[in-house]
Motif scaffolding. Structure first.
Motif, short mmCIF file in Angstrom:
data_model
loop_
_atom_site.label_atom_id
_atom_site.label_comp_id
_atom_site.label_asym_id
_atom_site.label_seq_id
_atom_site.Cartn_x
_atom_site.Cartn_y
_atom_site.Cartn_z
N GLY A 165 0.68 -1.23 0.05
CA GLY A 165 0.25 0.17 0.04
C GLY A 165 0.83 1.42 0.18
N CYS A 166 2.08 1.31 -0.01
CA CYS A 166 2.92 2.40 0.06
C CYS A 166 3.08 3.11 -1.40
CB CYS A 166 4.37 2.21 0.42
SG CYS A 166 5.44 1.28 -0.64
N GLY A 167 2.59 2.59 -2.54
CA GLY A 167 2.50 3.17 -3.80
C GLY A 167 3.48 2.69 -4.73
N LYS A 168 4.09 1.71 -4.55
CA LYS A 168 5.08 1.19 -5.46
C LYS A 168 4.65 1.01 -6.89
CE LYS A 168 5.60 -2.48 -2.96
NZ LYS A 168 4.81 -2.38 -1.93
N SER A 169 3.46 0.00 -6.87
CA SER A 169 2.89 -0.29 -8.01
C SER A 169 2.26 1.08 -8.86
CB SER A 169 1.44 -1.22 -7.99
OG SER A 169 2.31 -2.56 -7.47
N THR A 170 1.91 2.04 -8.03
CA THR A 170 1.25 3.17 -8.66
C THR A 170 2.40 3.91 -9.08
OG1 THR A 170 -0.43 3.13 -6.80
CG2 THR A 170 -0.12 5.09 -7.91
N THR B 5 9.15 -4.81 -5.46
CA THR B 5 9.02 -5.87 -4.54
C THR B 5 8.72 -5.60 -2.99
OG1 THR B 5 9.95 -8.12 -3.88
CG2 THR B 5 11.38 -6.27 -4.25
N HIS B 6 8.08 -6.41 -2.10
CA HIS B 6 8.11 -6.12 -0.89
C HIS B 6 9.14 -7.04 -0.22
CE1 HIS B 6 4.21 -8.21 -1.27
NE2 HIS B 6 4.94 -9.15 -0.27
N ASP B 7 9.92 -7.96 -0.99
CA ASP B 7 10.66 -9.06 -0.33
C ASP B 7 12.26 -8.28 -0.33
OD1 ASP B 7 11.10 -12.52 -1.14
OD2 ASP B 7 12.65 -11.04 -0.44
N1 LIG Z 1 -7.57 2.86 -8.69
C1 LIG Z 1 -7.47 3.35 -7.34
N2 LIG Z 1 -8.28 4.23 -6.43
C2 LIG Z 1 -8.14 4.67 -5.13
N3 LIG Z 1 -7.17 4.10 -4.64
C3 LIG Z 1 -6.20 3.48 -4.94
C4 LIG Z 1 -6.26 2.95 -6.38
N4 LIG Z 1 -5.09 2.38 -6.54
C5 LIG Z 1 -4.44 2.41 -5.81
N5 LIG Z 1 -5.24 2.97 -4.56
C6 LIG Z 1 -4.44 3.00 -3.40
O1 LIG Z 1 -3.30 3.74 -3.52
C7 LIG Z 1 -2.23 3.04 -2.31
C8 LIG Z 1 -1.05 2.59 -2.84
O2 LIG Z 1 -1.26 1.47 -3.85
P1 LIG Z 1 -0.30 0.58 -4.57
O3 LIG Z 1 -1.17 -0.54 -5.56
O4 LIG Z 1 0.52 1.47 -5.56
O5 LIG Z 1 0.43 -0.07 -3.40
P2 LIG Z 1 1.77 -1.02 -3.40
O6 LIG Z 1 2.61 -0.57 -2.78
O7 LIG Z 1 1.82 -1.58 -4.78
O8 LIG Z 1 1.10 -2.36 -2.61
P3 LIG Z 1 1.37 -4.03 -2.74
O9 LIG Z 1 2.74 -4.30 -2.05
O10 LIG Z 1 0.25 -4.32 -1.99
O11 LIG Z 1 1.15 -4.28 -4.14
C9 LIG Z 1 -3.13 2.07 -1.54
O12 LIG Z 1 -3.33 2.82 -0.38
C10 LIG Z 1 -4.43 1.90 -2.80
O13 LIG Z 1 -5.63 1.68 -1.76
#
Ligand SMILES: Nc1ncnc2c1ncn2[C@@H]1O[C@H](COP(=O)(O)OP(=O)(O)OP(=O)(O)O)[C@@H](O)[C@H]1O
Ligand SMILES: [Mg+2]
Length: 359
Positions: free
Chosen positions: A39-44, A191-193
């Motif tokens: 949830g820290c925003g890596k994928s975003t 990754t989170h590993d």
């Molecule tokens: N389409 C969306 N609408 C609203 N919030 C979103 C959306 N996509 C992601 N988020 C929020 O943005 C934050 C970051 O999400 P993200 O998927 O980037 O995390 P992550 O670091 O990749 O986590 P993980 O290790 O679980 O994959 C999370 O709180 C998620 O709920």
């Protein structure tokens, strides 16, 4: 080949601020790992680099080209996700060549590319099979192969190994490292590993709440964490933490926590610390060792012993403070036995009381 420059990047979903004024430069040919908790925003962030997510502010450049609003297919990237997303009815060969066919690449060139990628990933013998007839590791190789055949300058990986068992994960990790060596492409890997991050990365960006906490080599991130969060996020079992205060004594500086004390004269403080200043001491389990004659040592009692194969992890109580410490196989000890340990202060980390920044 491409470098990546991200400047002042903001990504919001409604009122949720996911990526916050983020700056990041990735060198040409670098293997950069984005590491952080769920949830820290890596994928975003990765999706924004790939063009799959719109940004709310800021810019993304590949080399000198502003790609912030460029279509994903025109960015010259290859992406590999956690879910392989292979077409179930197509053979491995078709899965790998499909994108190129759509793009109108001549057949002879497609065949050459698929052959090259299949050999690199050692899946040539699987080209006629359907995905359902492959193991998880083989499927992920196909997904990587599909990204490889596109002439990508930058490869983006989002937890590509997290669906695999531990042994396969270690094997494919090595393959990805070799692939990076062979291709020399820029790779950004989420990754989170922490083991994946430490073994694969040229540099690791440790993220928390949409902010990069530290960007540095694996060794520096591990040995000199920029703050308490980074110090505790890396390392298993976690770094021991002891809350206490500095005290100026006999021309030197000592860190005290109850009856526990450590001479910190040899610690490379980044700035000045005051007599009486509160702080948290971070000590990794492998940085504590059994005391020898003459060492300034802490005496305690062993409370738990975990044999780890190559070494032993012991948990001992030192006057109300429990510390984990590693022992060699020869240093075996039993629960209830007295134990004396000491630490090398140069390997310790001190964090300031409120913000947790490294001292
Ligand atoms: N389409 C969306 N609408 C609203 N919030 C979103 C959306 N996509 C992601 N988020 C929020 O943005 C934050 C970051 O999400 P993200 O998927 O980037 O995390 P992550 O670091 O990749 O986590 P993980 O290790 O679980 O994959 C999370 O709180 C998620 O709920
Ligand atoms: Mg993710």
């Amino acid at each position: 080949m491409s470098s990546v420059a991200i400047e002042n990047l903001d990504i919001r979903y409604g009122s949720v601020h996911v990526v916050k004024s983020l700056d990041l430069e990735i060198k040409d040919g670098e293997f950069l790992v984005l590491l952080g908790p769920s949830g820290c925003g890596k994928s975003t962030l990765l999706n924004a680099i790939g063009g799959l997510t719109d940004v709310s502010g800021g810019t993304i450049h590949f080399n000198d080209k502003d790609v912030t609003w460029v279509d994903p297919k025109d960015r010259g990237i290859g992406m590999v996700f956690q879910s392989y997303a292979l077409y179930p009815t197509m053979s491995v060969e078709r899965n790998m060549s499909f994108g190129l066919k759509i793009a109108g690449v001549p057949k002879a060139e497609i065949d050459k590319k698929v052959k090259w990628a299949a050999e690199l990933l050692q899946i040539t013998h699987l080209l006629d099979r359907k995905p359902s007839a492959l193991s998880g590791g083989q499927r992920q190789r196909v997904a990587i192969g599909r990204a490889l055949v596109r002439d990508a300058d930058i490869f983006l990986f989002d937890e590509p190994l997290s669906n695999l068992d531990a042994k396969l994960r270690a094997e494919l990790r090595l393959e990805i490292k070799k692939l990076h060596k062979a291709l020399g492409s820029t790779m950004i890997y989420v990754t989170h590993d922490q083991i994946e991050a430490l073994t694969l990365a040229d540099r690791i960006a440790v993220m928390k709440d949409g902010i990069i906490q530290q960007l540095d080599t694996p060794l520096n991130v591990y040995n000199k964490p920029a703050n308490e969060f980074v110090g505790t996020f890396l390392g298993s079992p976690a770094m021991n933490k002891i809350a206490g205060a500095f005290s100026a004594e006999n021309d030197g500086l000592v860190f005290r926590s109850g009856s526990f004390s450590l001479d910190v004269s040899g610690y490379p403080f980044a700035g000045k610390v005051e007599d009486g200043q509160k702080a948290t001491l971070g000590l990794r389990p492998e940085h504590l060792r059994l005391a020898r004659e003459g060492d300034a040592a802490w005496s305690g009692t062993v409370s738990l012993v975990e044999p780890m194969g190559s070494d032993i992890l012991a948990w001992s109580d030192f006057d109300g403070i429990t510390l984990s410490h590693r022992l060699s196989q020869e240093e075996h000890c039993d629960v209830g036995e007295p134990v004396s340990v000491t630490a090398d202060v140069k390997k310790a980390s001190f964090f300031e009381e409120n913000m947790g920044a490294r001292l």
